[in-house]
Design a protein around this motif. Structure first.
Motif, PDB file in Angstrom:
ATOM      1  N   GLU A 190       6.228 -14.150   7.139  1.00 17.38           N
ATOM      2  CA  GLU A 190       5.927 -13.083   5.880  1.00 17.38           C
ATOM      3  C   GLU A 190       6.276 -13.070   4.796  1.00 17.38           C
ATOM      4  O   GLU A 190       7.650 -13.105   3.935  1.00 17.38           O
ATOM      5  N   VAL A 191       5.401 -12.056   3.894  1.00 19.04           N
ATOM      6  CA  VAL A 191       5.664 -12.179   1.792  1.00 19.04           C
ATOM      7  C   VAL A 191       4.824 -10.651   2.094  1.00 19.04           C
ATOM      8  O   VAL A 191       4.573  -9.656   2.089  1.00 19.04           O
ATOM      9  N   LYS A 192       6.084  -9.671   2.060  1.00 20.37           N
ATOM     10  CA  LYS A 192       6.186  -8.461   1.472  1.00 20.37           C
ATOM     11  C   LYS A 192       5.897  -8.711   0.035  1.00 20.37           C
ATOM     12  O   LYS A 192       5.825  -8.544  -0.670  1.00 20.37           O
ATOM     13  N   ALA A 193       4.233  -8.099  -0.227  1.00 19.65           N
ATOM     14  CA  ALA A 193       3.904  -8.085  -0.961  1.00 19.65           C
ATOM     15  C   ALA A 193       4.364  -6.704  -2.088  1.00 19.65           C
ATOM     16  O   ALA A 193       4.825  -6.504  -2.811  1.00 19.65           O
ATOM     17  N   LEU A 194       4.387  -5.582  -0.879  1.00 23.26           N
ATOM     18  CA  LEU A 194       4.547  -3.884  -1.515  1.00 23.26           C
ATOM     19  C   LEU A 194       5.982  -3.454  -0.424  1.00 23.26           C
ATOM     20  O   LEU A 194       5.519  -3.884   0.334  1.00 23.26           O
TER      21      LEU A 194
ATOM     22  N   ASP B  73      -7.002  -4.307 -13.536  1.00 26.01           N
ATOM     23  CA  ASP B  73      -6.124  -5.375 -13.496  1.00 26.01           C
ATOM     24  C   ASP B  73      -5.677  -6.525 -14.202  1.00 26.01           C
ATOM     25  O   ASP B  73      -6.932  -7.519 -14.218  1.00 26.01           O
ATOM     26  N   GLU B  74      -5.163  -6.826 -15.129  1.00 26.67           N
ATOM     27  CA  GLU B  74      -5.237  -7.736 -15.917  1.00 26.67           C
ATOM     28  C   GLU B  74      -6.861  -7.952 -17.124  1.00 26.67           C
ATOM     29  O   GLU B  74      -6.825  -9.325 -17.029  1.00 26.67           O
ATOM     30  N   ALA B  75      -7.103  -6.748 -16.778  1.00 23.35           N
ATOM     31  CA  ALA B  75      -8.239  -6.950 -18.044  1.00 23.35           C
ATOM     32  C   ALA B  75      -8.949  -8.007 -18.826  1.00 23.35           C
ATOM     33  O   ALA B  75      -9.767  -7.541 -19.182  1.00 23.35           O
TER      34      ALA B  75
ATOM     35  N   THR C   4      -0.459  -5.579 -15.458  1.00 22.51           N
ATOM     36  CA  THR C   4      -1.112  -6.727 -16.832  1.00 22.51           C
ATOM     37  C   THR C   4       0.411  -6.901 -16.978  1.00 22.51           C
ATOM     38  O   THR C   4       1.416  -7.200 -16.261  1.00 22.51           O
ATOM     39  N   HIS C   5       0.424  -8.409 -17.472  1.00 20.73           N
ATOM     40  CA  HIS C   5       1.913  -9.105 -17.787  1.00 20.73           C
ATOM     41  C   HIS C   5       2.131  -8.806 -18.920  1.00 20.73           C
ATOM     42  O   HIS C   5       3.379  -8.873 -19.247  1.00 20.73           O
ATOM     43  N   ASP C   6       1.171  -8.086 -20.522  1.00 21.21           N
ATOM     44  CA  ASP C   6       1.771  -8.035 -20.980  1.00 21.21           C
ATOM     45  C   ASP C   6       1.399  -6.504 -21.540  1.00 21.21           C
ATOM     46  O   ASP C   6       1.085  -5.279 -21.754  1.00 21.21           O
TER      47      ASP C   6
ATOM     48  N   CYS D  93       4.639 -10.572  -7.992  1.00 29.16           N
ATOM     49  CA  CYS D  93       5.348  -9.988  -7.681  1.00 29.16           C
ATOM     50  C   CYS D  93       4.431  -9.098  -7.025  1.00 29.16           C
ATOM     51  O   CYS D  93       5.495  -7.437  -6.373  1.00 29.16           O
ATOM     52  N   GLY D  94       3.166  -8.912  -6.561  1.00 32.24           N
ATOM     53  CA  GLY D  94       2.107  -7.874  -5.786  1.00 32.24           C
ATOM     54  C   GLY D  94       1.566  -6.276  -6.800  1.00 32.24           C
ATOM     55  O   GLY D  94       0.799  -5.836  -6.296  1.00 32.24           O
ATOM     56  N   LYS D  95       1.390  -7.296  -7.688  1.00 29.10           N
ATOM     57  CA  LYS D  95       0.417  -5.914  -8.976  1.00 29.10           C
ATOM     58  C   LYS D  95      -0.795  -6.108  -8.703  1.00 29.10           C
ATOM     59  O   LYS D  95      -1.421  -4.771  -8.317  1.00 29.10           O
ATOM     60  N   THR D  96      -1.474  -7.135  -8.057  1.00 24.54           N
ATOM     61  CA  THR D  96      -3.563  -7.200  -7.783  1.00 24.54           C
ATOM     62  C   THR D  96      -2.707  -6.639  -6.564  1.00 24.54           C
ATOM     63  O   THR D  96      -3.737  -5.517  -5.705  1.00 24.54           O
ATOM     64  N   THR D  97      -1.970  -6.966  -5.352  1.00 17.10           N
ATOM     65  CA  THR D  97      -2.187  -6.294  -4.013  1.00 17.10           C
ATOM     66  C   THR D  97      -2.600  -4.881  -4.357  1.00 17.10           C
ATOM     67  O   THR D  97      -2.798  -4.153  -3.137  1.00 17.10           O
ATOM     68  N   LEU D  98      -1.022  -4.087  -5.274  1.00 15.40           N
ATOM     69  CA  LEU D  98      -1.443  -2.955  -5.349  1.00 15.40           C
ATOM     70  C   LEU D  98      -2.762  -2.484  -5.633  1.00 15.40           C
ATOM     71  O   LEU D  98      -2.991  -1.057  -5.489  1.00 15.40           O
TER      72      LEU D  98
HETATM   73  N1  LIG Z   1      -4.603 -11.917   1.022  1.00 16.21           N
HETATM   74  C1  LIG Z   1      -3.301 -12.319   1.229  1.00 16.21           C
HETATM   75  N2  LIG Z   1      -2.847 -13.291   2.032  1.00 16.21           N
HETATM   76  C2  LIG Z   1      -1.480 -13.925   1.475  1.00 16.21           C
HETATM   77  N3  LIG Z   1      -0.622 -14.103   0.940  1.00 16.21           N
HETATM   78  C3  LIG Z   1      -1.468 -12.810   0.050  1.00 16.21           C
HETATM   79  C4  LIG Z   1      -2.708 -12.570  -0.337  1.00 16.21           C
HETATM   80  N4  LIG Z   1      -2.859 -11.927  -0.839  1.00 16.21           N
HETATM   81  C5  LIG Z   1      -1.017 -12.124  -1.541  1.00 16.21           C
HETATM   82  N5  LIG Z   1      -0.554 -12.081  -1.678  1.00 16.21           N
HETATM   83  C6  LIG Z   1       0.816 -13.278  -1.384  1.00 16.21           C
HETATM   84  O1  LIG Z   1       1.280 -11.722  -1.720  1.00 16.21           O
HETATM   85  C7  LIG Z   1       2.024 -11.752  -3.113  1.00 16.21           C
HETATM   86  C8  LIG Z   1       1.255 -10.421  -4.311  1.00 16.21           C
HETATM   87  O2  LIG Z   1       0.891 -11.508  -4.579  1.00 16.21           O
HETATM   88  P1  LIG Z   1      -0.289 -10.270  -5.595  1.00 16.21           P
HETATM   89  O3  LIG Z   1      -1.834 -11.088  -6.834  1.00 16.21           O
HETATM   90  O4  LIG Z   1      -0.440  -8.647  -5.593  1.00 16.21           O
HETATM   91  O5  LIG Z   1       0.598 -10.788  -6.239  1.00 16.21           O
HETATM   92  P2  LIG Z   1       0.472 -10.423  -8.453  1.00 16.21           P
HETATM   93  O6  LIG Z   1       1.171  -9.761  -8.742  1.00 16.21           O
HETATM   94  O7  LIG Z   1      -0.857  -9.880  -8.843  1.00 16.21           O
HETATM   95  O8  LIG Z   1      -0.026 -11.722  -9.291  1.00 16.21           O
HETATM   96  P3  LIG Z   1      -0.412 -12.544 -10.572  1.00 16.21           P
HETATM   97  O9  LIG Z   1       0.376 -11.403 -11.899  1.00 16.21           O
HETATM   98  O10 LIG Z   1      -0.028 -14.218 -10.623  1.00 16.21           O
HETATM   99  O11 LIG Z   1      -1.330 -11.659 -10.945  1.00 16.21           O
HETATM  100  C9  LIG Z   1       2.378 -13.005  -3.094  1.00 16.21           C
HETATM  101  O12 LIG Z   1       3.455 -14.080  -2.437  1.00 16.21           O
HETATM  102  C10 LIG Z   1       1.070 -13.720  -2.702  1.00 16.21           C
HETATM  103  O13 LIG Z   1       0.932 -15.076  -2.813  1.00 16.21           O
END
Ligand SMILES: Nc1ncnc2c1ncn2[C@@H]1O[C@H](COP(=O)(O)OP(=O)(O)OP(=O)(O)O)[C@@H](O)[C@H]1O
Ligand SMILES: Nc1ncnc2c1ncn2[C@@H]1O[C@H](COP(=O)(O)OP(=O)(O)OP(=O)(O)O)[C@@H](O)[C@H]1O
Ligand SMILES: [Mg+2]
Ligand SMILES: [Mg+2]
Lengths: 304, 335, 588, 336, 321
Positions: free
Chosen positions: D22-26, D178-180, D211-213, D47-52
């Motif tokens: 399991e990957v805890k994205a958030l 998201d990193e627009a 963003t990263h920036d 770190c989960g930014k995009t997921t959020l």
């Molecule tokens: N659909 C998915 N299935 C499995 N794991 C995922 C999925 N989407 C994201 N993850 C995992 O969740 C974690 C967070 O991903 P996320 O894309 O949110 O990061 P991020 O902060 O946007 O990174 P980046 O700066 O590289 O865009 C990562 O470890 C990623 O591998």
């Protein structure tokens, strides 16, 4: 912000028709880029015309001449005559309808079924996807021609539609798999996600966003399915495992080889070569046109 | 290794299911075949001058080999038999187990398919590299177009043209079976020469019809690899041309190996036309004979064997792939 | 009657003899050298011997050339035959061929279904007793309850097997079981079942190696060819010319044409070939086509339970329309001669059997006017130049043939265009293969199909094709019964009684009589049946087959041109007989 | 406008060596944005930014927590019912090329959502055309020249503007960027940032900026909140300027120290912190998630997970047992 | 290394178009030079031409690239060119993009490299590689045993640097070494570049679109626009007092962490592509606030002022004034 100015086009309807015009102009440009493509298109068009209108020029029962059985090519009969004394060219032309009609049906089914399934599978993902793809894999593993041979003992493939149907039902696997892969990768593309975010309907997403992006792919597969279908049905008739009632290139091949002895006597060579040439020409046409598909459907390549 | 073992187990399980499904399908298809082989046999005997009673008795004897009982029972018997590799008894060859007939036939299919495919693979891959490297030149164009065309031509068209040319018009090669019976089978020049002579046309057909595919596949594979950064990187690091070439070749050929294994499997089934036209007594011809003779057991046996070959080829392809591609080996590649 | 071996040969000259078994496509390398196995590598007259080689005489079914039996005597009433075996007949392993071998072979024949050795109760022309007189003599008596003029043919047509090889196949109590099987009741039933089961054992029996009493013995087989070598112990070995015989495999006729045009075959039996191919074959150096008689004809048969074929006038009309010369020319120019009329008999045999009746039959010369008259009489109507049924519905003659039978298909295509030219719609429908064709035919699915007929030489065999099981009459234990159309395999669906020259006859019963009638008794019946067939036309006889034998004179000579010798029965490879008789000589 | 509380999202890895892992994205993210407000999320890759962002835009499901849009909680709703709410939140993707369908002209791209809108509100075709032109003008594009073009005929900056225009067709209340700008040419970046800022001001659209920036985050919303996220956990949050100037969490400090120093214009900060080790997800997560890379870790950090808290004198919340303000960012050279 | 009057053209449907135009640049030994420019400004093309490795359909039209101890690279070909690559000039590819053969372990590729350059002591080479990797904070043995896919982006980049240096090249070209990398990883890589550069006394060229990266590591900075070097000079000076309007605009367009947000100004217009670069006159004029009539017709010459070189008519005017 903008540098160059593009001719003003506004107003929905006029834009749409202009787009269509632009599309065809683009297609023309793509075709013109290589003469071989034009040749391919001409060949294909020729076959379609032949299949649609060709048989109209001949009576239902081609007249035979018992005094001119299995003649070599002559001015009167360009490809000679068959063992019934009928003109081989006429047979090829009247036979093209069956071949092309069933090939078209096959292509249609292959593409509709394959695309539908692939889209569904790739779009739904999850359990459905797993199940469908397992089934597709299985289907792909079963060798097609042997299966057809076995099936031929049960079904008669009575008319071109049935033939097309069966070949189509056997042929969708590859397309489904490829379309699914494409769908999966397109899904990840921002524009699909954006469309979902905007609340656009699934119908719109699939019909307007996904399908056009896969169009070159689907079109190519369709053309390839046509060759495959021609190949398979002609082959089946050639092997003589199917009953036949009508003119058909495969029947001609079968009769040429197994009845007229075309591989032995040069008299029947025309009877053998005519359908072979027809198949080769059709294949050539398709090969040449497939080459253009990518560019036709990709606006960037089209307009370059 | 565990990854490979896991994959293997999965494949085997799926392969087994496939076989069961295919066996079931073919069993039921075969059981629905219309046509009465007994009547045909009877008719033949009558035509031969046998009295109706005698013919009836002869047919009864001959078809005593046919399984009887309810459909379900026949089915379970059939599937049970499969477990022991028993594909039933051929009707047209009473007393000979189908497996023996097919085993004999398989020999004749495997050899030319293998030689033809490997030959075309070799030539196709080499020319594919040329086609890729010279893709902007006339030579490259010609290679690609010839590839597409040969790829598009149905096997039987090729086979027939070859027969017409080399066996009829200029009769220099035989197209009538696998070997001349006059030579004592064994490791002697005559026998092997005869084998080779008879195999030329089928092998060439296999090779020609597969060649186009290889050229095209290799070309596009090489073009892809050429565009990969690591090739440029290797060049910029001053790697020897031979090493860079090896990098290209290995990376480009990798995906083709999978196709190779698959096509070997599929060719066993696709051999139908070639075997028919060259009278090569392989599996494909057996299948046609089975169909023509209404020899149910032979027909479904051949079909099963061909399917089995495809499945095995699939597994081999995958395992092969996973051993040579480190990405798969370590399980990186997702499903 | 009898015959004797030609001993005047000058001895073999060696060499390889290449031929083909046209009766059996597809060699099977894994099949045993067992003559009863359908794929068995046993080639009649080469490595498999029969008591005699029966001929297709025009009228006498019992004529034969000597085989294992050097001569035979038949009792005047046909009640018994005494066989004298070849005095120095030997198996290829050196053992003598004895009467015991023959007796065992007869036992084997019982298990397989044989005309003279049948366990079916009441069958005609069956042996009642087999007696070994001495080591080289046997006597076989006929069951006179239901005798057949074909009895001798049935006996002579028996394959002889080496009992020292096959001894364990038949159980010790076989002859008792056989006796039981002849009776009635449950025991007999069981005995018959046992014998059928034995039949399967026989069928699958694989001798460890070929032991032959013929001129050759099997050396090896591969899927493409079989090789036989000369049997030094053969009784006439001195006169056997070839040292080796190679059988080529084939799966379709076109392959045989190929061999023939390449001049590869020293001899081949009849194969149909289109004119051009035939010309090519003839052009190949050394090739020669010898024409002989073949007691088979092909016909266009009607399903009389379908309209309008129930009406004799429709059938006659069609007979007047179809130009059989043209049909034959298109379909089987070399392998057939157009039928002069429909008599139910091959025209050559007809001339021998019923020379007086033949001229009286209507030849059905093509005559559209007559055809039109017949159709009108049948109530058919012609609208816009197209014939329709009496009730006005369109009429389409739908002809069926199995797709492998190229001459039939050609014929139908030609008939189709002839009919279409004359305002009758027609179509040709193919069926994938012969078994399916037969099944659908006998299920009454076809209106019109093609049918082999006139299967001589025995009169009963000739006419049972028209007035036998396929037309409703079954002949069980000498009793003729008629089944309704669509029942019991009756697909022709003709009436039980037909009118011939004003009188009603039952053709099935007449045909049944032929099964036991002597030649003299048979003649009037045949005349009557021929007239019936001619007037009632259950079929239209299209062409009579010709037995073309292909030979090549570059390596061997001495081919018989004598019709008698050519007329060997079906299932025999004539070149083997010619060779063993010492006729074939190696070219010096 | 939107309030999110305790959002968690866990991904099950499918296939591969990590299968089943399991990957805890958030791991329980709280935040809220007012109408027209701004919030920025920074953090390193993965770190989960995009997921959020995707969750907030309704493109991804979440396992736990609650999102309320304009006061309406989303969790009890069925996916279909959530849609109208989430339509108020539009996502601006990182890659402006893939965000536009290459086979459709800008006109077609804009018409699709407008048609939907028109159908819902009973507006005419005329309105659709006008509106398309209007949104394009809003993002600073000339409708006349842009409408009939395909995406490939536009520059990256123009494409991104079209993407924003498309989002505007549905009158969103919030944009998730998201990193627009990360894929846009340097000289064009500021244009897009200025546009977003402008939209906030003129249309009152809230912006969630990922963003990263950090500097861009500051540019968009120096009045909003900055969230520093690490392995799915918010480790520090507070007013943008305060977090930048005086980060408390060591992770924030290392992130900020990683920002390159513009040597002619700036001089390095006083106490830069650069963790050498890169992120390794396969570690079990007991204790502070950052502990392994943290130069200031103590034993407690290894065993106990710090939660967001406040320390006196610091305006921002942080999740660290050893909060210490460090000034790590480069300072402008005086006199430039 | 001295680049002099280098022009590189690509063959397109519209004829041969210059991607790099009349570029002159000198890399002083022991310095880090940074080149910044937007996408398509010709940075990679320039970098590749330093190794005479411009890919078709491109070619070096004019100019020379003199490298100490090697001569003019443009004139090199065949084996000599190949030997020069790797041994004299190390090239580091963009991060995360695949510069490693996916089928071979890093170690095997290292050996291939050694064999290609006739290194006899392969063991020594491996030792050296391990040392380098260790220097960059990696476990050398493990990395050499790994395939590309087993390494993270930052690790790959370090391997790339190792491969560029392991043959003792003294001139190193890094093309976008940190693009697509994480901020923290980027900081690490930059640190390594700086340290290794100093330790080995290298001459380094860093190419990037991110002015921050250059500012962080480079001693000298060159700004590219539309295939031209529009300005170059010591980093601090250029950043502190940019002279070319493009440089100025670029710096102004960077949002800052401190200070007034509204100081940042967007640069108007859009960067040119190969096809839209003006054929004559100043390449920047369309976006330039200081545009003059002469900019339409004359390509400004690169004028040196001490260590600083600027190619701008407006600057020239000012100076002259
Ligand atoms: N659909 C998915 N299935 C499995 N794991 C995922 C999925 N989407 C994201 N993850 C995992 O969740 C974690 C967070 O991903 P996320 O894309 O949110 O990061 P991020 O902060 O946007 O990174 P980046 O700066 O590289 O865009 C990562 O470890 C990623 O591998
Ligand atoms: N193979 C090629 N064919 C035609 N034009 C090319 C080719 N390669 C590059 N170009 C063009 O040359 C110009 C310079 O390209 P180059 O790759 O050097 O730019 P760059 O500054 O490295 O850009 P990026 O930051 O995107 O890497 C661009 O306009 C590009 O379109
Ligand atoms: Mg992200
Ligand atoms: Mg670049």
């Amino acid at each position: 912000m903008s540098a160059t100015v593009i001719p003003e086009t506004s107003g929905g309807i006029s834009t749409a028709s202009a787009m269509r015009r632009n599309f065809w102009r683009g297609v023309w440009r793509v075709m013109r880029r290589k003469p071989s493509r034009l040749a391919g298109a001409v060949i294909l068009a020729g076959f379609v015309v032949m299949a649609v209108f060709g048989p109209m020029f001949y009576p239902d029962n081609l007249p035979g001449d018992a005094n001119a059985i299995t003649r070599p090519p002559s001015w009167e009969h360009w490809f000679g005559t068959d063992p019934q004394g009928r003109d081989v060219l006429a047979l090829v032309i009247t036979g093209s309808r069956y071949v092309l009609l069933s090939a078209a049906v096959t292509a249609l089914i292959t593409v509709v079924f394959g695309t539908g399934l692939g889209l569904f599978s790739g779009f739904k993902r999850g359990r459905w996807d797993t199940v469908l793809m397992r089934v597709t894999d299985m289907k792909l593993t079963i060798p097609g021609l042997p299966l057809l041979l076995v099936l031929a003992t049960v079904w008669k493939f009575g008319n071109p539609l049935q033939m097309g149907l069966v070949l189509g039902l056997l042929g969708w696997g590859g397309v489904a798999r490829a379309v699914r892969a494409q769908t999966l990768s397109l899904r990840e593309r921002g524009f699909i996600e954006a469309a979902r975010g905007l609340g656009l309907s699934t119908g719109h997403i699939i019909g307007k966003e996904l399908l056009p992006s896969m169009a070159p792919y689907i079109a190519m597969n369709m053309l390839i399915a046509v060759t495959g279908a021609v190949y398979a049905q002609v082959g089946l008739f050639f092997l003589g495992v199917l009953p036949y009632e009508s003119n058909n290139w495969g029947v001609m091949l079968n009769l040429a080889v197994f009845q007229a002895g075309a591989m032995i006597t040069p008299y029947a060579l025309g009877y053998l070569l005519a359908p072979l040439l027809a198949i080769l020409l059709l294949t050539l046409g398709i090969v040449l046109v497939v080459d253009a598909m990518d560019e036709i459907f990709n606006p960037r390549l089209r307009e370059e | 290794m565990t990854v490979i073992a896991r994959r293997l187990a999965g494949h085997l399980a799926r392969g087994l299911v496939m076989i069961l499904v295919v066996a079931t399908i073919s069993f039921f298809i075969v059981n629905n075949i219309p046509g009465d082989p007994m009547a045909a046999r009877y008719e033949k005997l009558i035509e031969g001058g046998m009295s109706p009673e005698a013919a009836a008795q002869a047919v009864k004897v001959l078809y005593g080999f046919q399984p009887t009982g309810s459909l379900w029972q026949q089915y379970t018997d059939y599937m049970g038999g499969l477990l022991h590799l028993d594909l039933g008894v051929s009707v047209s060859r009473p007393g000979t187990p189908v497996l023996d007939v097919l085993g004999e036939a398989a020999k004749w299919t495997v050899l030319p398919v293998l030689v033809g495919t490997l030959l075309s693979f070799l030539v196709g891959v080499i020319l594919g590299v040329f086609a890729a490297i010279r893709r902007t030149s006339k030579l490259g164009d010609a290679l690609a177009i010839s590839g597409s065309l040969l790829h598009g031509i149905p096997q039987y068209v090729l086979a027939m043209l070859l027969v017409v040319i080399f066996a009829t018009l200029i009769p220099i090669l035989p197209a009538d079976g696998p070997v001349d019976i006059l030579f004592e089978p064994g490791f002697n020049a005559g026998y092997i020469g005869s084998l080779a002579e008879h195999a030329v046309l089928p092998v060439v057909t296999y090779a020609l019809s597969a060649y186009g595919g290889w050229v095209l596949a290799m070309k596009s594979s090489v073009v892809t690899v050429l565009g990969d950064d690591f090739i440029l990187a290797a060049e910029l690091r001053g790697m020897k041309r031979s090493i860079v070439f090896r990098y290209i070749a290995r990376n480009a050929i990798l995906p083709l190996f999978t196709i190779l294994a698959l096509s070997l499997g599929l060719l066993l089934g696709g051999a139908v036309f070639i075997e028919k036209i060259f009278n090569y007594p392989g599996l494909g011809l057996m299948l046609i004979n089975g169909v023509n003779d209404r020899d149910y057991a032979l027909m479904s046996g051949a079909f099963l064997l061909i399917t089995g070959a495809v499945i095995v080829a699939n597994i081999v392809a995958d395992l092969f792939y996973s051993t040579i591609d480190p990405r798969v080996r370590s399980g990186e590649e997702a499903a | 009657s009898g015959g004797s071996t030609n001993k005047s040969g000058s001895g073999g000259g060696g060499g390889l003899f290449t031929t083909i078994d046209v009766n059996r496509p597809g060699l099977d390398a894994s099949a045993p050298a067992n003559p009863y196995n359908p794929k068995g590598n046993s080639f009649p007259a080469f490595n498999s011997m029969k008591l005699g080689w029966v001929k297709n005489h025009l009228t006498d079914p019992n004529q034969a050339l000597p085989g294992i039996a050097a001569s035979w005597e038949v009792a005047p009433d046909n009640s018994a035959i005494t066989l004298k075996l070849q005095p120095n007949g030997k198996w290829s392993d050196g053992q003598p061929v004895t009467a015991e071998d023959v007796k065992m072979s007869i036992g084997i024949a019982y298990t397989q279904g044989s005309t003279a050795f049948s366990v079916t109760p009441g069958a005609a022309g069956v042996a009642s007793d087999v007696t070994v007189v001495d080591d080289k003599t046997l006597k076989i008596t006929q069951e006179m309850a239901n005798p057949s003029p074909k009895f001798v043919r049935g006996v002579l047509d028996t394959t002889v097997l080496p009992s020292h090889v096959w001894k364990d196949v038949l159980p010790a109590n076989f002859w008792d079981t056989l006796k039981a099987a002849r009776g009635d009741g449950a025991d007999a039933e069981k005995a018959r079942a046992d014998i059928t089961a034995l039949g399967q054992k026989v069928l699958t029996f694989a001798p460890p190696k070929d032991v032959s009493a013929g001129p050759f013995v099997l050396e090896r087989v591969n899927p493409g060819e079989a090789l036989l070598v000369k049997n030094k112990n053969f009784f006439n070995a001195a006169n056997v010319a070839p040292a080796q015989v190679k059988f080529l495999n084939y799966t379709g006729n076109e392959q045989i044409w190929n061999y023939l045009t390449a001049g590869k075959l020293d001899q081949s039996g009849f194969v149909a070939a289109p004119t051009d191919v035939m010309n090519r074959i003839k052009q190949a150096p050394g090739n020669e086509v010898i024409k002989g008689y073949s007691p088979v004809a092909v016909s266009m048969a009607f399903n009389q339970s379908k309209k309008p074929y129930d009406n004799v006038h429709v059938r006659r009309g069609l007979a007047y329309l179809i130009n059989r010369d043209e049909v034959t020319k298109v379909a089987s120019p070399e392998g057939g001669t157009p039928a002069i009329t429909t008599s139910g008999i091959h025209q050559k045999a007809a001339q021998a059997w019923i020379p007086d009746t033949l001229p009286k039959l209507d030849p059905y010369k093509p005559d559209p006017a007559k055809a039109e008259a017949e159709f009108k009489q049948a109530g058919l109507t012609k609208k816009d130049g197209k014939w329709a049924l009496a009730d006005g519905t369109p009429w389409k003659v739908s002809m069926h043939a199995p797709s492998g039978f190229s001459d039939w298909l050609s014929a139908q295509e030609n008939i189709k265009s002839q009919l279409v030219k004359n305002g009758i719609d027609a179509e040709v429908v193919t069926t994938t293969d012969y078994p399916l064709y037969l099944e659908e035919l006998s299920a009454g699915k076809y209106d019109v199909g093609f049918w082999l007929m006139a299967l001589g030489p025995a009169p009963y065999d000739i006419f049972q094709r028209l007035y036998g099981a396929s037309n409703g009459w079954t002949n069980v234990a000498g009793k003729v019964e008629h089944a309704a159309p669509g029942k019991g395999g009756n697909w022709m669906g003709g009436p039980e009684q037909i009118e011939v020259d004003g009188a009603k006859i039952n053709p099935g019963e007449l045909t049944g009589k032929l099964n036991t009638a002597t030649a003299e008794q048979a003649k009037p019946i045949m005349a009557q049946l021929a007239t019936a067939a001619n007037q009632d036309l259950p079929v239209i006889q299209l062409w009579d087959y010709v037995n073309n034998q292909f030979v090549n004179n570059t390596r061997f000579t001495g081919w018989p041109h004598d019709d008698e010798i050519l007329r060997l029965g079906t299932g025999v490879l004539p070149s083997g007989v010619w060779i063993q008789l010492g006729m074939v000589k190696a070219k010096q | 406008m939107i309030t999110a509380t305790g959002i968690t999202r866990t991904f099950k890895q499918r296939g591969g060596v990590l299968a089943g892992r399991e990957v805890k994205a958030l791991r329980g993210v709280d935040f809220s944005i007012a109408k027209g407000g701004a919030a920025s999320f920074i953090g390193e890759s993965g770190c989960g930014k995009t997921t959020l962002g995707r969750i907030i835009a309704g493109l991804e499901s979440y396992d736990g927590g609650e999102i309320a849009i304009d006061g309406a909680p989303m969790t009890p709703l069925k996916p279909k019912q959530r849609q109208p709410h989430f339509r108020k939140i539009q996502m601006i993707h990182q890659d402006p090329y893939s965000a536009l369908n290459p086979t459709r002209t800008i006109h077609q791209t804009l018409q699709a959502p407008l048609a939907l809108r028109a159908r819902q509100t009973g507006r005419s075709k005329q309105w659709m055309e006008e509106r398309a032109a209007e949104v394009l003008s809003l993002v600073g594009l000339d409708p006349g020249s842009v409408l009939s073009r395909y995406p490939h005929q536009l520059s990256g900056g123009m494409r991104q503007r079209v993407v924003i225009a498309r989002a505007l067709t549905v009158d969103p209340e919030m944009l998730v960027a998201d990193e627009a700008v990360s894929m846009i040419d340097v000289s064009l970046r500021l244009g897009i940032l200025a546009l977003l800022k402008d939209l906030r001001e003129r249309l009152g659209v809230a912006v969630l900026f990922i963003t990263h920036d950090v500097a861009t985050a500051r540019y968009i919303g120096d009045d909003g909140e900055l969230f520093v996220i690490y392995r799915g956990q918010v480790v520090e949050r507070g007013p943008v300027d305060s977090v930048i100037a005086d980060p408390v969490h060591p992770y924030t400090q290392s992130l900020l120290s990683a920002i390159p120093v513009l040597h002619g214009l700036e001089e390095p900060g006083e106490q830069p912190v650069v963790p050498l080790e890169s992120l390794d997800e396969s570690r079990a997560d007991s204790g502070c998630l950052f502990a392994r890379r943290c130069p200031f870790r103590s034993e407690r950090c290894e065993s106990e997970l710090p939660l967001l808290q406040v320390t006196d004198g610091v305006p921002q919340e942080h999740a660290c047992f050893h909060p210490e303000r460090r000034s790590v960012i480069a300072r402008p050279l005086s006199g430039v | 290394m001295r680049i002099d009057g280098l022009t590189v053209v690509y063959k397109t449907t519209a004829g041969e178009l210059p991607a790099v135009r009349d570029v002159s640049l000198t890399l002083e030994p022991g310095t880090i030079t940074g080149i910044v420019g937007e996408s398509g400004s010709g940075k990679s093309t320039l970098a590749l031409s330093l190794l005479n490795a411009v890919q078709p359909p491109g070619r070096i039209a004019t100019g020379s690239v003199e490298i100490d101890g090697l001569g003019d690279v443009v004139g090199l070909a065949g084996e000599r060119l190949r030997k020069a690559r790797g041994a004299h000039i190390g090239y580091v590819f963009q991060a995360a993009q695949n510069s490693l053969n996916p089928l071979k372990t890093v170690g095997k590729q290292l050996l291939d490299l050694g064999r290609s350059h006739g290194v006899d002591d392969l063991r020594g080479l491996v030792r050296e590689a391990k040392e380098l990797l260790g220097r960059m904070g990696l476990d050398g043995a493990r990395v050499l045993d790994s395939h590309q896919h087993e390494l993270s982006g930052g690790m790959r980049q370090r391997v790339g640097i190792m491969l560029a240096l392991v043959l003792n090249a003294h001139l190193v070209v890094l093309d976008e070494p940190t693009t697509a990398l994480d901020m923290i990883t980027q900081a690490n890589i930059l640190k390594i570049v700086r340290e290794v550069h100093a330790e080995r006394g290298l001459t380094t060229l860093v190419i990037t679109h991110d002015i921050g990266v250059v500012a962080e590591v480079a001693d000298r900075l060159a700004v590219m626009y539309g295939g031209r070097l529009v300005e170059q000079g010591p980093t601090r000076e250029v950043l502190g007092a940019p002279r070319h309007p493009y440089t100025r605009g670029l710096i102004q367009a960077i949002p800052r962490l401190v200070g007034d947000i509204d100081e940042a100004r967007a640069l108007p217009g859009r960067p040119p592509t190969l096809a839209t670069v003006p054929k004559q006159g100043c390449v920047f004029r369309e976006r330039c606030a200081l545009r003059m009539d002469i900019c339409e017709t004359d390509d400004p010459a690169a004028l040196a002022d001490g260590p600083r070189i600027v190619a701008c008519h407006a600057v020239g005017v000012k100076e002259r004034a």
